[in-house]
Design a protein around this motif. Structure first.
Motif, PDB file in Angstrom:
ATOM      1  N   PRO A   1      36.082  42.433  50.556  1.00  0.00           N
ATOM      2  CA  PRO A   1      37.503  42.568  50.895  1.00  0.00           C
ATOM      3  C   PRO A   1      38.092  43.820  50.273  1.00  0.00           C
ATOM      4  O   PRO A   1      37.636  44.287  49.231  1.00  0.00           O
ATOM      5  CB  PRO A   1      38.125  41.306  50.276  1.00  0.00           C
ATOM      6  N   GLU A   2      39.098  44.374  50.933  1.00  0.00           N
ATOM      7  CA  GLU A   2      39.789  45.526  50.358  1.00  0.00           C
ATOM      8  C   GLU A   2      40.651  45.074  49.182  1.00  0.00           C
ATOM      9  O   GLU A   2      41.141  43.946  49.142  1.00  0.00           O
ATOM     10  CB  GLU A   2      40.675  46.196  51.410  1.00  0.00           C
ATOM     11  N   LEU A   3      40.823  45.954  48.218  1.00  0.00           N
ATOM     12  CA  LEU A   3      41.720  45.658  47.115  1.00  0.00           C
ATOM     13  C   LEU A   3      43.154  45.579  47.624  1.00  0.00           C
ATOM     14  O   LEU A   3      43.547  46.344  48.512  1.00  0.00           O
ATOM     15  CB  LEU A   3      41.635  46.751  46.054  1.00  0.00           C
TER      16      LEU A   3
ATOM     17  N   ASP B   1      45.949  49.944  44.716  1.00  0.00           N
ATOM     18  CA  ASP B   1      45.063  51.072  44.441  1.00  0.00           C
ATOM     19  C   ASP B   1      44.417  50.910  43.064  1.00  0.00           C
ATOM     20  O   ASP B   1      44.780  50.027  42.281  1.00  0.00           O
ATOM     21  CB  ASP B   1      45.785  52.411  44.570  1.00  0.00           C
ATOM     22  N   TYR B   2      43.463  51.786  42.775  1.00  0.00           N
ATOM     23  CA  TYR B   2      42.675  51.655  41.551  1.00  0.00           C
ATOM     24  C   TYR B   2      43.524  51.726  40.283  1.00  0.00           C
ATOM     25  O   TYR B   2      43.155  51.158  39.255  1.00  0.00           O
ATOM     26  CB  TYR B   2      41.609  52.756  41.489  1.00  0.00           C
TER      27      TYR B   2
ATOM     28  N   GLU C   1      37.548  50.607  40.058  1.00  0.00           N
ATOM     29  CA  GLU C   1      36.712  51.202  41.099  1.00  0.00           C
ATOM     30  C   GLU C   1      35.263  50.737  40.985  1.00  0.00           C
ATOM     31  O   GLU C   1      34.644  50.306  41.979  1.00  0.00           O
ATOM     32  CB  GLU C   1      36.774  52.722  41.022  1.00  0.00           C
TER      33      GLU C   1
ATOM     34  N   HIS D   1      34.983  46.756  41.637  1.00  0.00           N
ATOM     35  CA  HIS D   1      35.114  46.361  43.035  1.00  0.00           C
ATOM     36  C   HIS D   1      34.044  46.981  43.920  1.00  0.00           C
ATOM     37  O   HIS D   1      33.320  46.275  44.641  1.00  0.00           O
ATOM     38  CB  HIS D   1      36.506  46.751  43.554  1.00  0.00           C
ATOM     39  N   ASP D   2      33.919  48.315  43.861  1.00  0.00           N
ATOM     40  CA  ASP D   2      33.068  49.024  44.818  1.00  0.00           C
ATOM     41  C   ASP D   2      31.583  48.882  44.534  1.00  0.00           C
ATOM     42  O   ASP D   2      30.769  49.038  45.452  1.00  0.00           O
ATOM     43  CB  ASP D   2      33.422  50.515  44.826  1.00  0.00           C
TER      44      ASP D   2
ATOM     45  N   SER E   1      36.880  37.646  44.751  1.00  0.00           N
ATOM     46  CA  SER E   1      37.908  37.705  45.789  1.00  0.00           C
ATOM     47  C   SER E   1      39.206  37.078  45.308  1.00  0.00           C
ATOM     48  O   SER E   1      40.301  37.543  45.655  1.00  0.00           O
ATOM     49  CB  SER E   1      37.414  37.003  47.061  1.00  0.00           C
TER      50      SER E   1
ATOM     51  N   TRP F   1      40.919  39.557  42.259  1.00  0.00           N
ATOM     52  CA  TRP F   1      41.750  40.714  42.613  1.00  0.00           C
ATOM     53  C   TRP F   1      43.176  40.296  42.941  1.00  0.00           C
ATOM     54  O   TRP F   1      44.137  40.971  42.572  1.00  0.00           O
ATOM     55  CB  TRP F   1      41.133  41.464  43.800  1.00  0.00           C
TER      56      TRP F   1
END
Length: 213
Positions: free
Chosen positions: A7-9, A12-13, A26, A29-30, A77, A80
């Motif tokens: 999933p997208e955050l 932002d970082y 970063e 998550h990534d 998930s 975040w």
């Protein structure tokens, strides 16, 4: 058949700085979360192959891998969304989370006692793991759990609504070996609105989680 996706955050970082640095967000998550997603999908493929070939010599390892990677994906998930740069403080009725605040007080005696228990649970988890506030559907109360790795030591049927990641990759670049300092700082970014929504949803689904009263 559907597979799992990263999933997208929801921010932002840099959104959780200075509590959690952009570099950690970063990488966490990534790289780390993405690895759990890939691990879950790879294990599903291996299980499909085992079914097609009727070869079950590695079934124990595959089931363990699926639980590990899938639980890692699910917990991250939640993690975040459990955090926001505008979070922290105590859940209060004036902020629209009074039902959650009442449930915490009823289950733990007070918010202060709950905060201490979850902090201690997260900070003292042996090895890698999580501290979790969960809804327990049999009694309808909130409980604190220590999760070893991603899925061990959990009351079956309990629904996580607030999770503190206590794996080293969540804090080491910034807090070094001071896990307690990281857990204490986490309270500054708790998204009580998100936790309250998860609590309400878990309560509404409680009767469907159990087949017996």
């Amino acid at each position: 058949m559907a597979t799992y996706t990263l999933p997208e955050l929801p921010y932002d970082y840099s959104a959780l700085a200075p509590v959690i640095s952009p570099e950690i967000i970063e990488l966490h998550h990534d790289k780390h979360h993405a690895a759990y997603v890939k691990g879950a999908n790879d294990t599903l493929e291996q299980l499909a192959e085992a079914r097609d070939k009727d070869q079950w010599g590695n079934i124990n390892g595959l089931e363990k891998n699926l639980a590990f990677h899938l639980s890692g994906h699910i917990l991250h998930s939640i993690y975040w969304h459990n955090m926001t740069g505008d979070g922290g403080g105590e859940p209060l009725e004036k902020d629209g989370v009074g039902e959650l605040a009442d449930a915490i007080a009823e289950s733990f005696g007070s918010y202060a006692k709950f905060k201490t228990q979850l902090t201690k649970a997260a900070a003292t988890t042996q090895g890698s793991g999580w501290g979790v506030l969960a809804f327990e559907p049999v009694t309808g109360r909130l409980i604190v759990e220590q999760i070893y790795d991603h899925q061990g030591n959990v009351g079956q049927g309990s629904v996580p609504i607030l999770v503190f990641d206590a794996w080293e990759h969540a804090f080491y670049l910034q807090y070094k070996n001071q896990k307690v300092d990281f857990i204490e700082a986490m309270w500054q970014v708790v998204n009580w609105q998100d936790v309250a929504k998860r609590y309400t949803s878990a309560k509404e689904r409680a009767n469907t989680l159990l087949l017996a009263p």
